[in-house]
Design a protein around this motif. Sequence first.
Motif, PDB file in Angstrom:
ATOM      1  N   ALA A  19      26.664 -69.116  16.772  1.00 20.02           N
ATOM      2  CA  ALA A  19      28.063 -68.862  17.126  1.00 20.02           C
ATOM      3  C   ALA A  19      29.001 -69.549  16.139  1.00 20.02           C
ATOM      4  O   ALA A  19      30.050 -68.994  15.776  1.00 20.02           O
ATOM      5  CB  ALA A  19      28.326 -69.357  18.543  1.00 20.02           C
ATOM      6  N   ALA A  20      28.648 -70.767  15.685  1.00 14.21           N
ATOM      7  CA  ALA A  20      29.493 -71.478  14.722  1.00 14.21           C
ATOM      8  C   ALA A  20      29.545 -70.734  13.390  1.00 14.21           C
ATOM      9  O   ALA A  20      30.605 -70.636  12.745  1.00 14.21           O
ATOM     10  CB  ALA A  20      28.980 -72.893  14.517  1.00 14.21           C
ATOM     11  N   ASN A  21      28.438 -70.180  12.943  1.00 10.65           N
ATOM     12  CA  ASN A  21      28.417 -69.415  11.697  1.00 10.65           C
ATOM     13  C   ASN A  21      29.282 -68.158  11.802  1.00 10.65           C
ATOM     14  O   ASN A  21      30.025 -67.810  10.869  1.00 10.65           O
ATOM     15  CB  ASN A  21      26.984 -69.030  11.335  1.00 10.65           C
ATOM     16  N   LEU A  22      29.230 -67.480  12.902  1.00 11.25           N
ATOM     17  CA  LEU A  22      30.058 -66.292  13.093  1.00 11.25           C
ATOM     18  C   LEU A  22      31.540 -66.664  13.198  1.00 11.25           C
ATOM     19  O   LEU A  22      32.422 -65.920  12.731  1.00 11.25           O
ATOM     20  CB  LEU A  22      29.616 -65.539  14.351  1.00 11.25           C
ATOM     21  N   ALA A  23      31.815 -67.820  13.820  1.00 10.74           N
ATOM     22  CA  ALA A  23      33.209 -68.261  13.918  1.00 10.74           C
ATOM     23  C   ALA A  23      33.800 -68.509  12.537  1.00 10.74           C
ATOM     24  O   ALA A  23      34.973 -68.181  12.276  1.00 10.74           O
ATOM     25  CB  ALA A  23      33.281 -69.519  14.764  1.00 10.74           C
ATOM     26  N   ARG A  24      33.042 -69.065  11.623  1.00  7.44           N
ATOM     27  CA  ARG A  24      33.528 -69.288  10.257  1.00  7.44           C
ATOM     28  C   ARG A  24      33.857 -67.960   9.571  1.00  7.44           C
ATOM     29  O   ARG A  24      34.853 -67.847   8.826  1.00  7.44           O
ATOM     30  CB  ARG A  24      32.488 -70.056   9.450  1.00  7.44           C
ATOM     31  N   GLN A  25      33.001 -66.977   9.809  1.00 10.28           N
ATOM     32  CA  GLN A  25      33.247 -65.668   9.198  1.00 10.28           C
ATOM     33  C   GLN A  25      34.565 -65.059   9.726  1.00 10.28           C
ATOM     34  O   GLN A  25      35.332 -64.475   8.966  1.00 10.28           O
ATOM     35  CB  GLN A  25      32.070 -64.726   9.499  1.00 10.28           C
TER      36      GLN A  25
ATOM     37  N   THR B 259      25.719 -75.278  28.291  1.00 12.13           N
ATOM     38  CA  THR B 259      24.699 -74.236  28.169  1.00 12.13           C
ATOM     39  C   THR B 259      24.843 -73.513  26.835  1.00 12.13           C
ATOM     40  O   THR B 259      25.863 -73.608  26.153  1.00 12.13           O
ATOM     41  CB  THR B 259      24.824 -73.215  29.316  1.00 12.13           C
ATOM     42  N   ALA B 260      23.797 -72.776  26.478  1.00 11.68           N
ATOM     43  CA  ALA B 260      23.821 -72.033  25.210  1.00 11.68           C
ATOM     44  C   ALA B 260      24.888 -70.955  25.218  1.00 11.68           C
ATOM     45  O   ALA B 260      25.449 -70.621  24.159  1.00 11.68           O
ATOM     46  CB  ALA B 260      22.451 -71.415  24.962  1.00 11.68           C
ATOM     47  N   LYS B 261      25.244 -70.434  26.373  1.00 18.39           N
ATOM     48  CA  LYS B 261      26.225 -69.358  26.449  1.00 18.39           C
ATOM     49  C   LYS B 261      27.654 -69.874  26.310  1.00 18.39           C
ATOM     50  O   LYS B 261      28.573 -69.078  26.114  1.00 18.39           O
ATOM     51  CB  LYS B 261      26.078 -68.599  27.770  1.00 18.39           C
ATOM     52  N   ALA B 262      27.845 -71.176  26.387  1.00 22.72           N
ATOM     53  CA  ALA B 262      29.220 -71.704  26.243  1.00 22.72           C
ATOM     54  C   ALA B 262      29.750 -71.431  24.838  1.00 22.72           C
ATOM     55  O   ALA B 262      30.912 -71.014  24.671  1.00 22.72           O
ATOM     56  CB  ALA B 262      29.231 -73.202  26.543  1.00 22.72           C
ATOM     57  N   ALA B 263      28.949 -71.665  23.805  1.00 23.96           N
ATOM     58  CA  ALA B 263      29.384 -71.405  22.424  1.00 23.96           C
ATOM     59  C   ALA B 263      29.654 -69.920  22.209  1.00 23.96           C
ATOM     60  O   ALA B 263      30.656 -69.532  21.582  1.00 23.96           O
ATOM     61  CB  ALA B 263      28.334 -71.897  21.442  1.00 23.96           C
ATOM     62  N   ASP B 264      28.793 -69.052  22.729  1.00 26.15           N
ATOM     63  CA  ASP B 264      29.005 -67.611  22.579  1.00 26.15           C
ATOM     64  C   ASP B 264      30.276 -67.162  23.296  1.00 26.15           C
ATOM     65  O   ASP B 264      31.022 -66.301  22.801  1.00 26.15           O
ATOM     66  CB  ASP B 264      27.802 -66.854  23.145  1.00 26.15           C
ATOM     67  N   ALA B 265      30.552 -67.757  24.473  1.00 22.20           N
ATOM     68  CA  ALA B 265      31.748 -67.371  25.231  1.00 22.20           C
ATOM     69  C   ALA B 265      33.016 -67.775  24.478  1.00 22.20           C
ATOM     70  O   ALA B 265      33.983 -66.991  24.407  1.00 22.20           O
ATOM     71  CB  ALA B 265      31.704 -68.022  26.610  1.00 22.20           C
ATOM     72  N   MET B 266      33.057 -68.963  23.908  1.00 21.03           N
ATOM     73  CA  MET B 266      34.238 -69.397  23.151  1.00 21.03           C
ATOM     74  C   MET B 266      34.437 -68.542  21.899  1.00 21.03           C
ATOM     75  O   MET B 266      35.569 -68.244  21.498  1.00 21.03           O
ATOM     76  CB  MET B 266      34.102 -70.862  22.779  1.00 21.03           C
TER      77      MET B 266
ATOM     78  N   LEU C 205      38.207 -70.318  17.635  1.00 18.52           N
ATOM     79  CA  LEU C 205      37.155 -70.237  16.613  1.00 18.52           C
ATOM     80  C   LEU C 205      36.875 -71.603  16.000  1.00 18.52           C
ATOM     81  O   LEU C 205      35.717 -71.950  15.740  1.00 18.52           O
ATOM     82  CB  LEU C 205      37.581 -69.244  15.535  1.00 18.52           C
ATOM     83  N   GLU C 206      37.914 -72.385  15.795  1.00 14.78           N
ATOM     84  CA  GLU C 206      37.711 -73.736  15.258  1.00 14.78           C
ATOM     85  C   GLU C 206      36.999 -74.627  16.275  1.00 14.78           C
ATOM     86  O   GLU C 206      36.232 -75.525  15.899  1.00 14.78           O
ATOM     87  CB  GLU C 206      39.049 -74.335  14.860  1.00 14.78           C
ATOM     88  N   GLN C 207      37.246 -74.434  17.566  1.00 17.52           N
ATOM     89  CA  GLN C 207      36.546 -75.184  18.613  1.00 17.52           C
ATOM     90  C   GLN C 207      35.039 -74.907  18.575  1.00 17.52           C
ATOM     91  O   GLN C 207      34.234 -75.816  18.774  1.00 17.52           O
ATOM     92  CB  GLN C 207      37.111 -74.819  19.985  1.00 17.52           C
ATOM     93  N   VAL C 208      34.722 -73.654  18.310  1.00 19.07           N
ATOM     94  CA  VAL C 208      33.287 -73.318  18.246  1.00 19.07           C
ATOM     95  C   VAL C 208      32.622 -74.065  17.097  1.00 19.07           C
ATOM     96  O   VAL C 208      31.542 -74.657  17.251  1.00 19.07           O
ATOM     97  CB  VAL C 208      33.103 -71.795  18.071  1.00 19.07           C
ATOM     98  N   VAL C 209      33.271 -74.078  15.938  1.00 18.25           N
ATOM     99  CA  VAL C 209      32.687 -74.729  14.764  1.00 18.25           C
ATOM    100  C   VAL C 209      32.540 -76.221  14.984  1.00 18.25           C
ATOM    101  O   VAL C 209      31.520 -76.824  14.610  1.00 18.25           O
ATOM    102  CB  VAL C 209      33.558 -74.440  13.518  1.00 18.25           C
ATOM    103  N   SER C 210      33.538 -76.856  15.580  1.00 14.29           N
ATOM    104  CA  SER C 210      33.508 -78.308  15.755  1.00 14.29           C
ATOM    105  C   SER C 210      32.616 -78.753  16.913  1.00 14.29           C
ATOM    106  O   SER C 210      31.976 -79.809  16.850  1.00 14.29           O
ATOM    107  CB  SER C 210      34.939 -78.833  15.979  1.00 14.29           C
ATOM    108  N   GLN C 211      32.594 -78.013  17.965  1.00 10.89           N
ATOM    109  CA  GLN C 211      31.834 -78.434  19.152  1.00 10.89           C
ATOM    110  C   GLN C 211      30.380 -77.958  19.152  1.00 10.89           C
ATOM    111  O   GLN C 211      29.541 -78.567  19.809  1.00 10.89           O
ATOM    112  CB  GLN C 211      32.537 -77.908  20.421  1.00 10.89           C
ATOM    113  N   HIS C 212      30.106 -76.913  18.414  1.00 13.39           N
ATOM    114  CA  HIS C 212      28.742 -76.371  18.418  1.00 13.39           C
ATOM    115  C   HIS C 212      28.263 -76.138  16.993  1.00 13.39           C
ATOM    116  O   HIS C 212      27.930 -75.006  16.619  1.00 13.39           O
ATOM    117  CB  HIS C 212      28.690 -75.059  19.225  1.00 13.39           C
TER     118      HIS C 212
END
Length: 228
Positions: free
Chosen positions: A216-222, A177-184, A204-211
């Motif tokens: 959420a991936a852009n925020l994880a990089r920040q 679901t779309a909320k999985a990336a936000d939750a991680m 944070l690296e899981q978010v970038v690689s999986q989504h």
Amino acid sequence: ARNTPAQGEVVETSPGQARIAPAAVQPPPAAQTAQTGSNPDAAVKVYPSPLSASGAQPAAPVAATSQASPATPAAVVTVTQPASQPPSKPAAAPQAAKPAQTASTGEKGEYASALRLIERGKNAEGRAAMDKFMGKYPQSRLTPNAIYWKGETYYGERNYQEAILAFRDVAARFPNTAKAADAMLKIGMSYQRMSDNQNARFYLEQVVSQHPGTRAANLARQQLSKLP
């Protein structure tokens, strides 16, 4: 001397012969007016027959036909009776009006009401409303959102342990679901607030690689750029 013999007098016409003087001719009596019908204006003149020479009573006059216009008949009032109608059926009892759907009723309405409580900073009431919503609609497609927002209330209260539990529930149960990336992302940020940089980097690296390509991936990089 009398020259005119009286009625019934024996007159000698010649020697040995005699006759009875006839009755004097009487003028006809005045005409009598007979009313016919109910109209006083319609009347006829009836003259009685003269006495016969023998003195017999005249025959009953024949009823004369009036030439006047017939009496106007009384006006006839026609009363029209209403046609018999079949007995009308009793009016059906009014049905109770169904309650109108409002923004606070139904699946989406109840979820939106709970979310508004959280947005107003009423975290405890918002969590209780989300729990009630999930209990009422266990198969709802909004369930991952409800759990995620419960985690957000804990995150806002700096209760990061409870927040991590809620976010992990979303990622584990609803990974597609779309909320999985936000939750991680929020799990990594919770560890980051707790100064657990190792776990923070891992999530944070899981978010970038999986989504990839998601917000959420852009925020994880920040956030990764801020880690030591």
